[in-house]
Design an enzyme around this catalytic site. Structure first.
Site, PDB file in Angstrom:
ATOM      1  N   TYR A 126      49.598  33.875  34.905  1.00  0.00           N
ATOM      2  CA  TYR A 126      49.565  32.708  35.774  1.00  0.00           C
ATOM      3  C   TYR A 126      50.504  32.327  34.556  1.00  0.00           C
ATOM      4  O   TYR A 126      51.701  31.434  35.577  1.00  0.00           O
ATOM      5  CB  TYR A 126      48.379  31.552  35.667  1.00  0.00           C
ATOM      6  CG  TYR A 126      48.283  31.431  36.978  1.00  0.00           C
ATOM      7  CD1 TYR A 126      46.951  32.390  36.445  1.00  0.00           C
ATOM      8  CD2 TYR A 126      47.610  30.291  37.620  1.00  0.00           C
ATOM      9  CE1 TYR A 126      45.942  32.684  37.351  1.00  0.00           C
ATOM     10  CE2 TYR A 126      46.935  31.206  38.533  1.00  0.00           C
ATOM     11  CZ  TYR A 126      45.772  31.199  38.901  1.00  0.00           C
ATOM     12  OH  TYR A 126      44.535  32.035  39.396  1.00  0.00           O
ATOM     13  N   ASP A 171      34.623  42.885  37.934  1.00  0.00           N
ATOM     14  CA  ASP A 171      33.992  43.632  39.307  1.00  0.00           C
ATOM     15  C   ASP A 171      32.868  43.839  39.605  1.00  0.00           C
ATOM     16  O   ASP A 171      31.778  42.922  40.224  1.00  0.00           O
ATOM     17  CB  ASP A 171      34.812  44.926  39.263  1.00  0.00           C
ATOM     18  CG  ASP A 171      34.872  46.240  38.167  1.00  0.00           C
ATOM     19  OD1 ASP A 171      34.262  45.494  37.007  1.00  0.00           O
ATOM     20  OD2 ASP A 171      35.016  47.369  38.706  1.00  0.00           O
ATOM     21  N   LYS A 223      37.908  42.784  31.675  1.00  0.00           N
ATOM     22  CA  LYS A 223      38.246  44.215  32.062  1.00  0.00           C
ATOM     23  C   LYS A 223      39.051  44.951  31.360  1.00  0.00           C
ATOM     24  O   LYS A 223      39.976  45.715  31.137  1.00  0.00           O
ATOM     25  CB  LYS A 223      39.741  44.074  33.207  1.00  0.00           C
ATOM     26  CG  LYS A 223      39.888  45.423  34.148  1.00  0.00           C
ATOM     27  CD  LYS A 223      38.180  45.939  35.102  1.00  0.00           C
ATOM     28  CE  LYS A 223      38.626  47.432  35.396  1.00  0.00           C
ATOM     29  NZ  LYS A 223      37.034  47.502  37.331  1.00  0.00           N
ATOM     30  N   ASP A 231      39.563  32.410  38.233  1.00  0.00           N
ATOM     31  CA  ASP A 231      40.173  32.076  40.052  1.00  0.00           C
ATOM     32  C   ASP A 231      39.287  32.246  40.708  1.00  0.00           C
ATOM     33  O   ASP A 231      38.687  31.492  41.527  1.00  0.00           O
ATOM     34  CB  ASP A 231      41.602  31.524  39.468  1.00  0.00           C
ATOM     35  CG  ASP A 231      42.009  31.474  40.865  1.00  0.00           C
ATOM     36  OD1 ASP A 231      41.498  29.971  41.192  1.00  0.00           O
ATOM     37  OD2 ASP A 231      42.914  31.934  41.889  1.00  0.00           O
ATOM     38  N   ASP A 259      35.982  30.952  43.261  1.00  0.00           N
ATOM     39  CA  ASP A 259      36.529  30.427  44.438  1.00  0.00           C
ATOM     40  C   ASP A 259      34.817  31.503  45.081  1.00  0.00           C
ATOM     41  O   ASP A 259      33.590  30.498  46.350  1.00  0.00           O
ATOM     42  CB  ASP A 259      36.830  30.954  44.937  1.00  0.00           C
ATOM     43  CG  ASP A 259      38.363  30.241  45.377  1.00  0.00           C
ATOM     44  OD1 ASP A 259      38.360  29.408  44.537  1.00  0.00           O
ATOM     45  OD2 ASP A 259      38.330  29.800  47.175  1.00  0.00           O
TER      46      ASP A 259
HETATM   47  C1  IPM Z   1      42.849  26.799  41.586  1.00  0.00           C
HETATM   48  C2  IPM Z   1      43.945  27.289  41.902  1.00  0.00           C
HETATM   49  C3  IPM Z   1      44.629  26.986  41.922  1.00  0.00           C
HETATM   50  C4  IPM Z   1      44.885  27.717  40.277  1.00  0.00           C
HETATM   51  C5  IPM Z   1      46.687  27.384  41.917  1.00  0.00           C
HETATM   52  C6  IPM Z   1      46.570  26.399  43.040  1.00  0.00           C
HETATM   53  C7  IPM Z   1      47.585  27.535  40.945  1.00  0.00           C
HETATM   54  O1  IPM Z   1      43.773  27.815  42.681  1.00  0.00           O
HETATM   55  O2  IPM Z   1      42.908  25.762  40.708  1.00  0.00           O
HETATM   56  O3  IPM Z   1      41.864  27.333  41.288  1.00  0.00           O
HETATM   57  O4  IPM Z   1      44.806  28.959  40.754  1.00  0.00           O
HETATM   58  O5  IPM Z   1      44.583  27.765  39.042  1.00  0.00           O
HETATM   59 MN    MN Z   2      41.674  28.695  43.080  1.00  0.00          MN
END
Ligand code: IPM
Ligand code: MN
Ligand code: NAD
Length: 361
Positions: A146, A227, A195, A251, A255
């Site tokens: 990032y 993975d 990784k 990240d 999710d």
């Molecule tokens: C999160 C989001 C952010 C990230 C993006 C919007 C930059 O996906 O907070 O998980 O990847 O950190």
């Molecule tokens: Mn995210």
């Protein structure tokens, strides 16, 4: 106590979910005798529209002076919004990265817990869910891909894009220490995800994490390739206690972890620096597809506000009260659309906020 909170409603569903979290905080204030004062700043697309940049220096300064920050979400429809085709530092997400860096919020904690009531909303089979799961992802937040150099160039008519991934040992050490400290208060098990079969940065990660582990003889440390971790999360999520990982892996894995709790609308987070200061943000985005329709689940943001009370204000019983109110709403059968299953009562964003606030004791 009098707390000065900077709110960043942001874009899409951001304003809707922050409004509900503030509603719940206000009820906590009423019941426990605290005053939460809010100062709103712009960040993301709305700041671009107003000031031409995703985060102004003034907004960052205001955030720095606050006791804590509560964020909704920023960004538009990626690939298809007026904020997409511009220089990287002028995109909505650049505001988020700038505030994380500007406030030195290197530790992002994302707890993923399965409420019994949401077992039907979890896409896993019963045999994979087992006795449920309760993990916390400790994600490094101010380094890695990032914040590496990035550029796009054209040579002989061929476009080429570069993003660089760099970590130094100090960045790895401080997040590893955070993860081990958290593990000491939990089930004393850290799984560090990397990784290391391919990346130099992951080899350094592993080495430094092992050094840190020596100071925590009671904590069991395991390493897992990313993975494999993505697979293990859906096969046997109950095996995870503390998951320690770098920025991009965290990240993606968070999710995934959110969905097995029932919905991404359930996953709260705290972004912390070395002090008690933090920014509290749901793990999901601005969900442009459902913005303005009273469909968003505000629970991730409400639970992020609970993390704010716990980590920044030492208000443990108040944080417990929010968590208990969320639990009670689920027990009472109320669900937003994303966590709905048959036989439950479907409610919108605002009603969900009302129901949680009404259960603050
Ligand atoms: C999160 C989001 C952010 C990230 C993006 C919007 C930059 O996906 O907070 O998980 O990847 O950190
Ligand atoms: Mn995210
Ligand atoms: P997203 O998380 O916004 O949405 C993914 C899916 O989950 C969508 O179908 C959405 O409707 C649903 N969803 C998300 N939050 C929900 C909630 N609270 N209740 C019910 N459903 C919910 O991810 P995306 O669509 O990939 O990204 C949209 C925008 O958000 C992008 O601009 C992205 O950069 C941004 N983003 C911002 C943050 C942040 O500000 N912290 C985090 C992630 C993504």
């Amino acid at each position: 106590m009098n707390c000065n909170i900077v709110t960043i409603p942001g874009d899409g569903i951001g304003p809707e979910i922050v409004r509900e979290a503030c509603k719940v905080l206000d009820k906590v204030g009423e019941v426990y005798g605290h005053t939460f004062q809010y100062t709103k700043i712009l960040m993301g697309g709305c700041s671009i529209d107003e000031y031409g940049v995703p985060l102004t220096d003034e907004a960052l300064e205001t955030a720095k002076k606050s006791d804590a920050v509560l964020l909704g979400a920023v960004g538009g429809n990626v690939g298809n919004s007026k904020w997409y085709d511009v220089a990287p530092n002028l995109r909505p997400e650049a505001g988020l990265l700038a505030i994380r860096k500007g406030l030195n919020l290197f530790a992002n904690l994302r707890p993923a817990y399965l409420y019994n009531e949401l077992a039907d909303a979890c896409p896993l089979k019963k045999e994979n869910i087992g006795d449920g799961f309760d993990m916390i992802i400790v994600r490094e937040l101010t380094g890695g891909l990032y914040f590496g150099e990035r550029h796009t160039e054209e040579a002989d008519g061929v476009l080429q894009a570069t993003d660089t991934l760099t970590y130094n040992e100090n960045e790895i050490r401080r997040i590893a220490i955070k993860a081990f400290d958290i593990a000491m208060k939990r089930r004393k098990h850290v799984i560090s995800v990397d990784k290391a079969n391919v990346l130099d940065s992951s080899r350094l990660w592993r080495k430094v994490v092992e050094e840190v582990a020596k100071d925590y003889p009671e904590v069991k440390l395991e390493h897992m390739l990313v993975d494999n971790c993505a697979m293990q999360l859906v096969m046997n999520p109950g095996q995870f206690d503390v998951v320690l990982t770098e920025n991009m892996f965290g990240d993606i894995l968070s999710d995934e972890a959110s969905m097995i709790t029932g919905s991404i609308g359930m996953l709260s987070s705290a972004s912390l620096n070395e002090t008690k200061f933090g920014m509290y943000e749901p793990s999901h985005g601005s969900a442009p597809d459902i913005a303005g329709k009273d469909l968003a689940n505000p629970i991730a943001t409400v639970l992020s506000a609970a993390m704010m009370l716990r980590y920044s204000f030492d208000m443990d019983k108040e944080a417990d009260a929010i968590e208990a109110a969320v639990q009670q709403v689920l027990t009472d059968g109320y669900r937003t659309g994303d966590i709905y299953s048959e036989g439950c009562k479907k409610v919108g964003t605002i009603e969900m906020g009302d129901l949680i606030a009404a259960r603050i004791r």
